[in-house]
Design an enzyme around this catalytic site. Structure first.
Site, PDB file in Angstrom:
ATOM      1  CD  GLU A  98     -18.617   9.865   2.847  1.00 40.45           C
ATOM      2  OE1 GLU A  98     -18.348  10.633   1.917  1.00 40.45           O
ATOM      3  OE2 GLU A  98     -17.771   9.174   3.441  1.00 40.45           O
ATOM      4  CG  ASP A  99     -18.963   9.382  -1.489  1.00 46.03           C
ATOM      5  OD1 ASP A  99     -18.854   9.073  -0.281  1.00 46.03           O
ATOM      6  OD2 ASP A  99     -18.077   9.129  -2.326  1.00 46.03           O
ATOM      7  CG  ASP A 102     -18.978  -0.486   2.064  1.00 42.87           C
ATOM      8  OD1 ASP A 102     -19.922  -1.261   2.283  1.00 42.87           O
ATOM      9  OD2 ASP A 102     -17.926  -0.844   1.504  1.00 42.87           O
ATOM     10  CG  PHE A 151     -17.224  -0.717  -5.951  1.00 45.03           C
ATOM     11  CD1 PHE A 151     -16.833  -0.718  -4.617  1.00 45.03           C
ATOM     12  CD2 PHE A 151     -16.745   0.283  -6.783  1.00 45.03           C
ATOM     13  CE1 PHE A 151     -15.971   0.259  -4.118  1.00 45.03           C
ATOM     14  CE2 PHE A 151     -15.883   1.268  -6.296  1.00 45.03           C
ATOM     15  CZ  PHE A 151     -15.494   1.246  -4.971  1.00 45.03           C
ATOM     16  NE  ARG A 164     -12.560  10.901  -7.605  1.00 40.07           N
ATOM     17  CZ  ARG A 164     -12.710  10.322  -6.424  1.00 40.07           C
ATOM     18  NH1 ARG A 164     -13.902  10.247  -5.874  1.00 40.07           N
ATOM     19  NH2 ARG A 164     -11.683   9.807  -5.790  1.00 40.07           N
TER      20      ARG A 164
HETATM   21  P1  IMP Z   1     -16.693   2.873   4.759  1.00 38.45           P
HETATM   22  O1  IMP Z   1     -15.644   3.404   5.679  1.00 38.45           O
HETATM   23  O2  IMP Z   1     -16.553   1.395   4.557  1.00 38.45           O
HETATM   24  O3  IMP Z   1     -18.099   3.239   5.160  1.00 38.45           O
HETATM   25  O4  IMP Z   1     -16.383   3.474   3.331  1.00 38.45           O
HETATM   26  C1  IMP Z   1     -16.778   4.719   2.952  1.00 38.45           C
HETATM   27  C2  IMP Z   1     -15.923   5.309   1.853  1.00 38.45           C
HETATM   28  O5  IMP Z   1     -15.475   4.322   0.937  1.00 38.45           O
HETATM   29  C3  IMP Z   1     -16.777   6.253   1.058  1.00 38.45           C
HETATM   30  O6  IMP Z   1     -16.549   7.553   1.505  1.00 38.45           O
HETATM   31  C4  IMP Z   1     -16.330   6.037  -0.356  1.00 38.45           C
HETATM   32  O7  IMP Z   1     -15.311   6.966  -0.663  1.00 38.45           O
HETATM   33  C5  IMP Z   1     -15.760   4.653  -0.391  1.00 38.45           C
HETATM   34  N1  IMP Z   1     -16.737   3.681  -0.935  1.00 38.45           N
HETATM   35  C6  IMP Z   1     -17.430   2.735  -0.265  1.00 38.45           C
HETATM   36  N2  IMP Z   1     -18.232   2.032  -1.068  1.00 38.45           N
HETATM   37  C7  IMP Z   1     -18.065   2.553  -2.304  1.00 38.45           C
HETATM   38  C8  IMP Z   1     -18.647   2.270  -3.583  1.00 38.45           C
HETATM   39  O8  IMP Z   1     -19.499   1.387  -3.778  1.00 38.45           O
HETATM   40  N3  IMP Z   1     -18.228   3.067  -4.613  1.00 38.45           N
HETATM   41  C9  IMP Z   1     -17.295   4.047  -4.457  1.00 38.45           C
HETATM   42  N4  IMP Z   1     -16.738   4.345  -3.289  1.00 38.45           N
HETATM   43  C10 IMP Z   1     -17.118   3.613  -2.212  1.00 38.45           C
HETATM   44 MG    MG Z   2     -16.135   9.175   0.239  1.00 34.10          MG
END
Ligand code: IMP
Ligand code: MG
Length: 176
Positions: A98-99, A102, A151, A164
């Protein structure tokens, strides 16, 4: 690169070093296991491609795609699978790549979804762990960078599909 509204966070060199370090950890874990690495689309595609080229070991790759934030930058809490893995992963050693993590909601959904397919093991590798908004405690087995908040864009990560392509990682100066 100087870009309006973006603050440099991690250089190409820093990313390269972290990727190499992660690769060393992964080689130790997956040597002789012929794992399946599952990249989470779209954000992880650049990291995924760089990471697997550092791993000189036999592995197979696949991708999964889940509903994303869209224009919103806060996770809605509702995540659905848009594209499933195509390889049969039953009995295989699986690594989710995963990238950024959050709240943890996206990963939890992916983890539980893949677990139902009965892999031999399932672990997680994330390039960035963002701490501030963590809602779900999830074990990240391999982590590159840890950031508190903000962000983040570049190196695969987007804001509304922008940025990207940038080779470095930046923080948006005005958090959306
Ligand atoms: P989560 O479900 O809140 O953990 O969000 C995860 C997904 O949201 C990641 O796979 C990203 O695609 C996107 N995301 C969360 N934070 C960021 C950020 O700071 N920059 C870009 N994408 C983010
Ligand atoms: Mg992602």
């Amino acid at each position: 690169m100087e870009l309006k509204g973006l603050k440099p966070l991690f250089s190409q060199k820093a990313i390269q070093e972290i990727t190499k370090r992660l690769a060393e950890e992964l080689i130790r874990e997956y040597r002789d296991k012929n794992p399946v690495f599952v990249g989470v689309l779209k954000g992880s595609f650049i990291f995924f491609a760089d990471l697997i080229r550092e791993l000189k070991l036999p592995l197979e790759i696949d991708f999964i795609r889940v509903a994303s934030y869209g224009r919103d930058t806060v996770s809605s809490g509702k995540v659905s699978i848009l594209k499933d893995v195509e390889l049969p992963i039953k009995g295989r050693h699986v690594l989710i790549v995963e990238d950024i993590v959050d709240t943890g909601i996206t990963l939890k959904v992916i983890y539980n979804h893949l677990k139902e397919k009965k892999p031999a093991s399932i672990k997680i590798c994330a390039l960035i762990d963002k701490r501030e908004r963590k809602k779900i405690e999830i074990d990240l087995d391999f982590v590159g960078f840890v950031v508190e908040k903000g962000f983040i864009v570049g190196y695969g990560l987007d804001y509304d599909e922008r940025y990207r392509y940038l080779p470095e990682i930046y923080t948006l100066e005005e958090a959306p």
